[in-house]
Write a protein that holds these residues in place. Sequence first.
Motif, PDB file in Angstrom:
ATOM      1  N   GLN A  59      15.228 -18.767  -7.916  1.00 43.18           N
ATOM      2  CA  GLN A  59      14.328 -17.592  -8.512  1.00 43.18           C
ATOM      3  C   GLN A  59      12.788 -18.192  -9.277  1.00 43.18           C
ATOM      4  O   GLN A  59      12.016 -16.569  -9.896  1.00 43.18           O
ATOM      5  N   MET A  60      12.721 -19.687  -9.037  1.00 44.52           N
ATOM      6  CA  MET A  60      10.766 -19.102  -9.553  1.00 44.52           C
ATOM      7  C   MET A  60      10.198 -18.607  -8.583  1.00 44.52           C
ATOM      8  O   MET A  60       8.921 -18.185  -8.671  1.00 44.52           O
ATOM      9  N   ILE A  61      10.401 -18.446  -7.369  1.00 42.69           N
ATOM     10  CA  ILE A  61       9.842 -17.595  -6.633  1.00 42.69           C
ATOM     11  C   ILE A  61       9.843 -16.218  -6.234  1.00 42.69           C
ATOM     12  O   ILE A  61       8.273 -15.737  -6.517  1.00 42.69           O
ATOM     13  N   ARG A  62      10.904 -15.777  -6.738  1.00 47.58           N
ATOM     14  CA  ARG A  62      11.055 -14.485  -7.476  1.00 47.58           C
ATOM     15  C   ARG A  62       9.775 -14.049  -8.617  1.00 47.58           C
ATOM     16  O   ARG A  62       9.276 -12.998  -8.735  1.00 47.58           O
ATOM     17  N   LEU A  63       9.847 -15.208 -10.003  1.00 46.64           N
ATOM     18  CA  LEU A  63       9.059 -15.000 -11.375  1.00 46.64           C
ATOM     19  C   LEU A  63       8.110 -15.078 -10.395  1.00 46.64           C
ATOM     20  O   LEU A  63       7.164 -14.301 -11.033  1.00 46.64           O
ATOM     21  N   TRP A  64       7.385 -16.239  -9.717  1.00 44.97           N
ATOM     22  CA  TRP A  64       5.695 -16.231  -9.600  1.00 44.97           C
ATOM     23  C   TRP A  64       5.664 -15.169  -8.696  1.00 44.97           C
ATOM     24  O   TRP A  64       4.430 -14.110  -8.939  1.00 44.97           O
ATOM     25  N   THR A  65       6.088 -13.793  -7.488  1.00 40.49           N
ATOM     26  CA  THR A  65       6.375 -13.242  -6.894  1.00 40.49           C
ATOM     27  C   THR A  65       6.341 -11.280  -7.961  1.00 40.49           C
ATOM     28  O   THR A  65       5.036 -11.011  -7.569  1.00 40.49           O
ATOM     29  N   HIS A  66       7.193 -11.826  -9.031  1.00 41.31           N
ATOM     30  CA  HIS A  66       6.777 -10.441  -9.765  1.00 41.31           C
ATOM     31  C   HIS A  66       5.686 -10.993 -10.749  1.00 41.31           C
ATOM     32  O   HIS A  66       5.361  -9.757 -10.801  1.00 41.31           O
ATOM     33  N   GLU A  67       4.811 -11.898 -11.442  1.00 41.70           N
ATOM     34  CA  GLU A  67       4.046 -11.411 -11.823  1.00 41.70           C
ATOM     35  C   GLU A  67       2.574 -11.398 -11.077  1.00 41.70           C
ATOM     36  O   GLU A  67       1.718 -10.915 -11.984  1.00 41.70           O
ATOM     37  N   VAL A  68       1.716 -11.662  -9.972  1.00 42.78           N
ATOM     38  CA  VAL A  68       2.095 -11.357  -9.184  1.00 42.78           C
ATOM     39  C   VAL A  68       1.286  -9.587  -8.224  1.00 42.78           C
ATOM     40  O   VAL A  68       0.606  -8.880  -9.107  1.00 42.78           O
ATOM     41  N   LEU A  69       2.965  -9.452  -8.581  1.00 46.38           N
ATOM     42  CA  LEU A  69       2.987  -8.232  -8.163  1.00 46.38           C
ATOM     43  C   LEU A  69       2.684  -6.664  -9.660  1.00 46.38           C
ATOM     44  O   LEU A  69       1.899  -5.978  -9.693  1.00 46.38           O
ATOM     45  N   ARG A  70       3.102  -7.364 -11.091  1.00 45.75           N
ATOM     46  CA  ARG A  70       2.449  -6.549 -12.301  1.00 45.75           C
ATOM     47  C   ARG A  70       0.888  -7.541 -12.658  1.00 45.75           C
ATOM     48  O   ARG A  70       0.366  -5.897 -13.376  1.00 45.75           O
ATOM     49  N   VAL A  71       0.333  -8.521 -12.159  1.00 45.35           N
ATOM     50  CA  VAL A  71      -1.166  -7.943 -12.015  1.00 45.35           C
ATOM     51  C   VAL A  71      -2.149  -7.663 -11.257  1.00 45.35           C
ATOM     52  O   VAL A  71      -3.137  -6.807 -11.006  1.00 45.35           O
ATOM     53  N   PHE A  72      -0.974  -7.173  -9.919  1.00 42.43           N
ATOM     54  CA  PHE A  72      -2.247  -7.076  -8.465  1.00 42.43           C
ATOM     55  C   PHE A  72      -1.512  -5.851  -8.140  1.00 42.43           C
ATOM     56  O   PHE A  72      -1.909  -4.941  -8.217  1.00 42.43           O
ATOM     57  N   TYR A  73      -0.343  -5.289  -8.606  1.00 47.39           N
ATOM     58  CA  TYR A  73       0.660  -4.347  -7.579  1.00 47.39           C
ATOM     59  C   TYR A  73      -0.047  -2.820  -8.704  1.00 47.39           C
ATOM     60  O   TYR A  73       0.496  -2.150  -8.195  1.00 47.39           O
ATOM     61  N   ASP A  74       0.727  -3.558 -10.083  1.00 47.57           N
ATOM     62  CA  ASP A  74       0.477  -1.928 -11.291  1.00 47.57           C
ATOM     63  C   ASP A  74      -0.883  -1.686 -10.804  1.00 47.57           C
ATOM     64  O   ASP A  74      -0.988  -0.516 -11.792  1.00 47.57           O
ATOM     65  N   ARG A  75      -1.949  -2.075 -10.232  1.00 48.00           N
ATOM     66  CA  ARG A  75      -3.714  -1.580 -10.725  1.00 48.00           C
ATOM     67  C   ARG A  75      -3.364  -0.489  -9.770  1.00 48.00           C
ATOM     68  O   ARG A  75      -4.390   0.128  -9.642  1.00 48.00           O
ATOM     69  N   LEU A  76      -2.948  -0.805  -8.733  1.00 50.43           N
ATOM     70  CA  LEU A  76      -2.805  -0.011  -6.982  1.00 50.43           C
ATOM     71  C   LEU A  76      -2.379   2.034  -7.901  1.00 50.43           C
ATOM     72  O   LEU A  76      -1.186   1.750  -8.030  1.00 50.43           O
ATOM     73  N   VAL A  77      -2.723   3.179  -7.470  1.00 49.38           N
ATOM     74  CA  VAL A  77      -2.174   4.163  -7.493  1.00 49.38           C
ATOM     75  C   VAL A  77      -1.920   4.453  -5.859  1.00 49.38           C
ATOM     76  O   VAL A  77      -1.516   5.771  -5.688  1.00 49.38           O
ATOM     77  N   ASP A  78      -2.149   4.199  -5.124  1.00 44.81           N
ATOM     78  CA  ASP A  78      -2.435   4.831  -3.300  1.00 44.81           C
ATOM     79  C   ASP A  78      -0.730   4.042  -2.514  1.00 44.81           C
ATOM     80  O   ASP A  78      -1.373   2.413  -2.624  1.00 44.81           O
ATOM     81  N   ASP A  79       0.694   4.441  -2.098  1.00 47.89           N
ATOM     82  CA  ASP A  79       1.375   3.929  -1.586  1.00 47.89           C
ATOM     83  C   ASP A  79       0.493   2.785  -0.482  1.00 47.89           C
ATOM     84  O   ASP A  79       0.993   1.944  -0.370  1.00 47.89           O
ATOM     85  N   ASP A  80      -0.275   3.548   0.410  1.00 48.72           N
ATOM     86  CA  ASP A  80      -0.659   2.382   1.392  1.00 48.72           C
ATOM     87  C   ASP A  80      -1.079   0.973   0.785  1.00 48.72           C
ATOM     88  O   ASP A  80      -0.637   0.101   1.334  1.00 48.72           O
ATOM     89  N   ASP A  81      -2.094   1.167  -0.077  1.00 42.99           N
ATOM     90  CA  ASP A  81      -1.936  -0.342  -1.091  1.00 42.99           C
ATOM     91  C   ASP A  81      -0.782  -0.704  -1.063  1.00 42.99           C
ATOM     92  O   ASP A  81      -0.820  -2.290  -1.417  1.00 42.99           O
ATOM     93  N   ARG A  82      -0.225  -0.430  -1.485  1.00 40.38           N
ATOM     94  CA  ARG A  82       0.900  -0.771  -2.047  1.00 40.38           C
ATOM     95  C   ARG A  82       2.049  -1.633  -1.318  1.00 40.38           C
ATOM     96  O   ARG A  82       2.913  -2.738  -1.075  1.00 40.38           O
ATOM     97  N   GLN A  83       2.030  -0.751  -0.090  1.00 38.35           N
ATOM     98  CA  GLN A  83       2.625  -1.703   1.228  1.00 38.35           C
ATOM     99  C   GLN A  83       2.091  -2.719   1.395  1.00 38.35           C
ATOM    100  O   GLN A  83       2.488  -3.850   2.159  1.00 38.35           O
ATOM    101  N   TRP A  84       0.864  -2.728   2.194  1.00 36.60           N
ATOM    102  CA  TRP A  84      -0.531  -3.695   1.735  1.00 36.60           C
ATOM    103  C   TRP A  84      -0.362  -4.979   1.020  1.00 36.60           C
ATOM    104  O   TRP A  84       0.361  -5.662   1.465  1.00 36.60           O
TER     105      TRP A  84
END
Length: 235
Positions: A59-84
Amino acid sequence: MSAYSSDNPTRLLGAGNKKLRLCLQLCFCAGALNHTSSLTHKPSQGITKANEHVEDPLQMIRLWTHEVLRVFYDRLVDDDDRQWVGHHLSEIIKLHFKEKPERVFSQDKLDDNNLLSALRALMFGDFMVQGQDKIYTQIMDQTAMAAVVNEYLSDFNATSKKPMHLVIFQFALEHVARIARIIQLPGGNALLVGMGGAGRQSLTRLAAYMEIKKHCTVCMLAMYMETRVSLLASA
């Protein structure tokens, strides 16, 4: 990997040079996406919100992954960058946490066909139980989440002079959870980008109500810009 400890769950991230390697790898990812490396400390804000409510290392790994997604992933607008980002997160999970990405994202198989949907499905929030102490935890049942958010919406409409008639679909659930998370962070702020009528203001009002925050709006009137120009000219 260092042992998990309920009184200090961030120990799961490791210590010494392992933690340094993880930060450097995040800096590299941020640089490749043209984001400032100063963002790399941001995931820790969400991790500390969970406090002692993290039950196990996975659950801690999932939490860390989620927070990284919120900080970086949510700034992306292109699916290729999201896949990356998804692929690099999977590699980091395997390399540093010695865990299978399929377990982290609750998927039997993780590939390009379901990677983005798996990233979207990983959500945390502190609004699932109304009237209780805020507990930031993983939202496992999105059907239950939809019911809870609709209940918040019904309560809001019952007391508001400006009720909102919203259809709470999957993307709306994801966005309201993201906004609610930002509202609760110290100094939290966001720029919501979208076409007119996309629901940015409505979801913000709903998220503020869910987090028991006061919502304020700056009214843009014809005299507003004239007043600003006059003040600037006299300054």
